[in-house]
Design a protein around this motif. Sequence first.
Motif, short mmCIF file in Angstrom:
data_model
loop_
_atom_site.label_atom_id
_atom_site.label_comp_id
_atom_site.label_asym_id
_atom_site.label_seq_id
_atom_site.Cartn_x
_atom_site.Cartn_y
_atom_site.Cartn_z
N ALA A 186 0.65 -1.30 -0.09
CA ALA A 186 0.00 0.07 -0.03
C ALA A 186 0.78 1.32 -0.11
O ALA A 186 0.42 2.22 -0.69
CB ALA A 186 -1.05 0.05 1.18
N MET A 187 1.86 1.16 0.62
CA MET A 187 2.65 2.38 0.99
C MET A 187 3.57 2.87 -0.30
O MET A 187 4.07 3.84 -0.92
CB MET A 187 3.59 2.34 2.13
CG MET A 187 2.78 2.24 3.27
SD MET A 187 3.89 2.79 4.75
CE MET A 187 4.52 4.39 4.80
N ASN A 188 3.85 1.42 -1.01
CA ASN A 188 4.73 1.86 -2.39
C ASN A 188 3.82 2.26 -3.29
O ASN A 188 4.18 2.92 -4.11
CB ASN A 188 5.20 0.18 -2.71
CG ASN A 188 5.94 0.49 -4.01
OD1 ASN A 188 7.35 0.59 -3.97
ND2 ASN A 188 5.52 0.00 -5.22
N ASP A 189 2.34 1.99 -3.22
CA ASP A 189 1.62 2.47 -4.38
C ASP A 189 0.88 3.87 -4.00
O ASP A 189 0.12 4.20 -4.70
CB ASP A 189 0.46 1.41 -4.75
CG ASP A 189 1.03 0.21 -5.27
OD1 ASP A 189 2.09 0.37 -5.93
OD2 ASP A 189 0.04 -0.60 -5.37
N ASP A 190 1.65 4.31 -2.77
CA ASP A 190 1.10 5.71 -2.45
C ASP A 190 -0.34 5.68 -1.93
O ASP A 190 -1.16 6.87 -2.51
CB ASP A 190 1.29 6.88 -3.46
CG ASP A 190 2.89 7.01 -3.91
OD1 ASP A 190 3.60 7.09 -2.95
OD2 ASP A 190 3.29 7.14 -5.01
N ARG A 191 -0.86 4.79 -1.51
CA ARG A 191 -2.18 4.71 -0.90
C ARG A 191 -2.32 5.58 0.18
O ARG A 191 -1.18 5.89 0.69
CB ARG A 191 -2.70 3.35 -0.63
CG ARG A 191 -2.34 2.29 -1.72
CD ARG A 191 -3.15 2.57 -3.06
NE ARG A 191 -4.60 2.48 -2.98
CZ ARG A 191 -5.36 1.24 -3.15
NH1 ARG A 191 -4.47 0.39 -3.86
NH2 ARG A 191 -6.60 1.03 -3.15
N ASP A 192 -3.51 5.99 0.59
CA ASP A 192 -3.60 6.79 1.72
C ASP A 192 -3.54 6.11 3.04
O ASP A 192 -4.58 5.19 3.42
CB ASP A 192 -5.03 7.64 1.87
CG ASP A 192 -4.95 8.61 0.69
OD1 ASP A 192 -4.13 9.03 0.38
OD2 ASP A 192 -6.28 8.67 -0.15
N VAL A 193 -2.41 6.13 3.73
CA VAL A 193 -2.26 5.30 4.93
C VAL A 193 -1.82 6.19 5.97
O VAL A 193 -1.05 7.14 6.09
CB VAL A 193 -1.09 4.31 4.62
CG1 VAL A 193 -0.66 3.43 5.87
CG2 VAL A 193 -1.34 3.27 3.47
#
Length: 290
Positions: A186-193
Amino acid sequence: MNSQVSCIIPVYNEPLEVVHNTIRELKQGFAAANHDAFEIIVVNDGSDPAFDYQSIATQDRCCLIRYRTNRGYGGAIKEGMLHAQGDWILITDADGTYPNRDVGQFLSRADENEMLIGLRIPEQGAVPLTKRIAKGILKFLASRVTGKSIPDLNSGMRLFKKELGMEYYHLYPNGFSLTTTITVAAMNDDRDVEFIPIPYAKRMGKSKISVLDFISFLVLIARMLTYFKPLHVFLPISLFLMLLSGIKLGIDYTQQGHLGIGAGLIFLASFQLMLNGFIADAMISYSRRR
């Protein structure tokens, strides 16, 4: 947030009272947040027959899924995800370590995020020194994959959209590293975390994480690096072999007066690796645009 939340609790040889208490605290947390659209799924991951969890279905009125054999933490979460009816999924452990009564603070931030991760602030003695060192190594390596700081890589209490969870379903292992996988992906894909600080208590019962699990975490990080950023793997090896080829070429020419076949083979190997890296990077870029 008005969407239904599916709570997944993997259970493996946990004391029954601790599991009941976890469910009770979750229900209290949802009640305090005035959120009644939720379900609780307990996955009995091949526990010993002495641990009879049937009362979870009858007394606590929760969905109880039972395996005859132990498939692993990740396998239990994956099965729970397939049964989940909600648009959001909350995972937590049944060992007394997480503040399940505080689920409201996750719900209050859900509309602005795709995944909320509990940033554990351990009580004194909750996490042994050896585990803190191991976690530090894993966080450093994972940060190299994502290019972002990851304050808590594998927290077991998190809330995320089911859509996000299913997007990376094919990557999830059956072991403890499922949480690491979804965090890195998720963080690699720049998702809102977003990371939400939570207290972390000393667990009730014996930890099931071993040295082998740490090794599997390292293998997972290497796999994720290859999957998401293949050039970060292939290119350094290729350049190293190219340098080695140049050194071998210089030695052959100065000592024998001609170019040896060994230098040529090493150069070809380095060139092949570089091409493989570019092809893998192009394929991943194409698949992620689809």
